[in-house]
Design a protein around this motif. Structure first.
Motif, short mmCIF file in Angstrom:
data_model
loop_
_atom_site.label_atom_id
_atom_site.label_comp_id
_atom_site.label_asym_id
_atom_site.label_seq_id
_atom_site.Cartn_x
_atom_site.Cartn_y
_atom_site.Cartn_z
N ALA A 166 54.05 20.49 41.09
CA ALA A 166 54.07 21.69 41.94
C ALA A 166 54.40 22.92 41.09
CB ALA A 166 55.08 21.52 43.07
N GLY A 167 55.30 22.77 40.14
CA GLY A 167 55.62 23.87 39.23
C GLY A 167 54.46 24.25 38.34
N VAL A 168 53.72 23.26 37.87
CA VAL A 168 52.53 23.53 37.05
C VAL A 168 51.51 24.29 37.88
CG1 VAL A 168 50.58 22.42 35.88
CG2 VAL A 168 52.88 21.61 35.47
N PHE A 169 51.34 23.87 39.13
CA PHE A 169 50.41 24.56 40.03
C PHE A 169 50.84 26.02 40.24
CE2 PHE A 169 48.96 25.87 44.22
CZ PHE A 169 47.61 25.54 44.17
N ALA A 170 52.13 26.22 40.48
CA ALA A 170 52.65 27.58 40.71
C ALA A 170 52.52 28.43 39.45
CB ALA A 170 54.10 27.51 41.16
N ALA A 171 52.78 27.85 38.29
CA ALA A 171 52.64 28.60 37.04
C ALA A 171 51.18 29.00 36.81
CB ALA A 171 53.15 27.76 35.86
N GLY A 172 50.27 28.11 37.10
CA GLY A 172 48.85 28.43 36.97
C GLY A 172 48.42 29.53 37.93
N ALA A 173 48.94 29.46 39.15
CA ALA A 173 48.61 30.51 40.13
C ALA A 173 49.17 31.86 39.68
CB ALA A 173 49.16 30.13 41.50
N ALA A 174 50.39 31.84 39.12
CA ALA A 174 50.99 33.09 38.64
C ALA A 174 50.19 33.67 37.48
CB ALA A 174 52.44 32.83 38.21
N LEU A 175 49.74 32.81 36.57
CA LEU A 175 48.90 33.29 35.46
C LEU A 175 47.60 33.89 35.97
CD1 LEU A 175 49.17 30.62 32.63
CD2 LEU A 175 49.61 33.06 32.44
N MET A 176 47.02 33.24 36.97
CA MET A 176 45.77 33.74 37.53
C MET A 176 45.96 35.11 38.17
SD MET A 176 43.28 31.10 39.44
CE MET A 176 42.93 31.93 40.94
N VAL A 177 47.00 35.25 38.96
CA VAL A 177 47.26 36.54 39.62
C VAL A 177 47.57 37.62 38.59
CG1 VAL A 177 48.94 37.72 41.11
CG2 VAL A 177 47.99 35.52 41.80
N TRP A 178 48.35 37.27 37.58
CA TRP A 178 48.69 38.23 36.52
C TRP A 178 47.43 38.69 35.78
CZ3 TRP A 178 51.48 36.69 31.41
CH2 TRP A 178 51.80 37.83 30.68
N GLY A 179 46.57 37.76 35.43
CA GLY A 179 45.34 38.10 34.73
C GLY A 179 44.41 38.96 35.56
N GLU A 180 44.25 38.62 36.82
CA GLU A 180 43.35 39.39 37.69
C GLU A 180 43.91 40.78 37.99
OE1 GLU A 180 40.21 38.85 38.89
OE2 GLU A 180 40.28 37.24 37.41
N SER A 181 45.22 40.87 38.22
CA SER A 181 45.79 42.19 38.50
C SER A 181 45.72 43.08 37.26
CB SER A 181 47.22 42.06 38.99
OG SER A 181 48.04 41.53 37.98
N ASP A 182 45.91 42.50 36.08
CA ASP A 182 45.79 43.27 34.84
C ASP A 182 44.37 43.75 34.63
OD1 ASP A 182 46.91 44.39 32.53
OD2 ASP A 182 46.16 42.71 31.31
N ARG A 183 43.40 42.90 34.93
CA ARG A 183 41.99 43.28 34.79
C ARG A 183 41.64 44.41 35.75
NH1 ARG A 183 37.32 42.22 37.40
NH2 ARG A 183 38.34 40.78 38.82
N LYS A 184 42.10 44.31 36.99
CA LYS A 184 41.81 45.37 37.97
C LYS A 184 42.49 46.68 37.59
CE LYS A 184 40.68 42.56 41.84
NZ LYS A 184 39.42 42.84 42.43
N ARG A 185 43.72 46.58 37.07
CA ARG A 185 44.42 47.79 36.63
C ARG A 185 43.68 48.47 35.49
NH1 ARG A 185 49.56 46.52 33.97
NH2 ARG A 185 48.21 46.61 32.20
N LYS A 186 43.15 47.70 34.56
CA LYS A 186 42.39 48.28 33.44
C LYS A 186 41.10 48.92 33.93
CE LYS A 186 44.16 45.36 29.77
NZ LYS A 186 43.85 44.27 28.83
N GLU A 187 40.45 48.28 34.90
CA GLU A 187 39.22 48.85 35.45
C GLU A 187 39.48 50.18 36.15
OE1 GLU A 187 37.45 45.96 37.99
OE2 GLU A 187 36.67 44.75 36.33
N THR A 188 40.50 50.26 36.96
CA THR A 188 40.79 51.50 37.68
C THR A 188 41.32 52.57 36.72
OG1 THR A 188 43.00 50.72 38.27
CG2 THR A 188 41.24 50.36 39.86
N GLY A 189 42.03 52.17 35.69
CA GLY A 189 42.52 53.12 34.69
C GLY A 189 41.38 53.71 33.87
N ALA A 190 40.36 52.92 33.60
CA ALA A 190 39.21 53.40 32.83
C ALA A 190 38.34 54.32 33.67
CB ALA A 190 38.39 52.22 32.33
N ALA A 191 38.32 54.10 34.98
CA ALA A 191 37.49 54.93 35.84
C ALA A 191 38.12 56.30 36.10
CB ALA A 191 37.27 54.21 37.19
N ALA A 192 39.44 56.39 36.01
CA ALA A 192 40.11 57.64 36.31
C ALA A 192 40.09 58.62 35.17
CB ALA A 192 41.57 57.36 36.67
#
Length: 68
Positions: A42-68
């Motif tokens: 369950a911890g491995v699953f949660a760690a993977g989910a956290a990595l996924m959310v972190w990666g996607e939020s970082d990607r979206k932040r970079k996209e919106t930062g580049a557009a501004a």
């Protein structure tokens, strides 16, 4: 890249949990490396989910930062 690794880690945790609850033992590649109890999967699953959310939020932040 974090999101891809997070997805793979999350799938391994999910397969371990599913195998422990619905079959004789854990499924996936992780079971060949270590023998973990169900809370660890369950911890491995949660760690993977956290990595996924972190990666996607970082990607979206970079996209919106580049557009501004």
């Amino acid at each position: 890249m974090r999101a891809i690794i997070g997805f793979i880690v999350m799938v391994q945790g999910g397969l371990g949990l599913a195998g422990l609850f619905f079959a004789d033992g854990p499924w996936g590649v992780l079971r060949h490396v270590v023998d973990l109890p169900w809370p660890a999967y369950a911890g491995v699953f949660a760690a993977g989910a956290a990595l996924m959310v972190w990666g996607e939020s970082d990607r979206k932040r970079k996209e919106t930062g580049a557009a501004a």
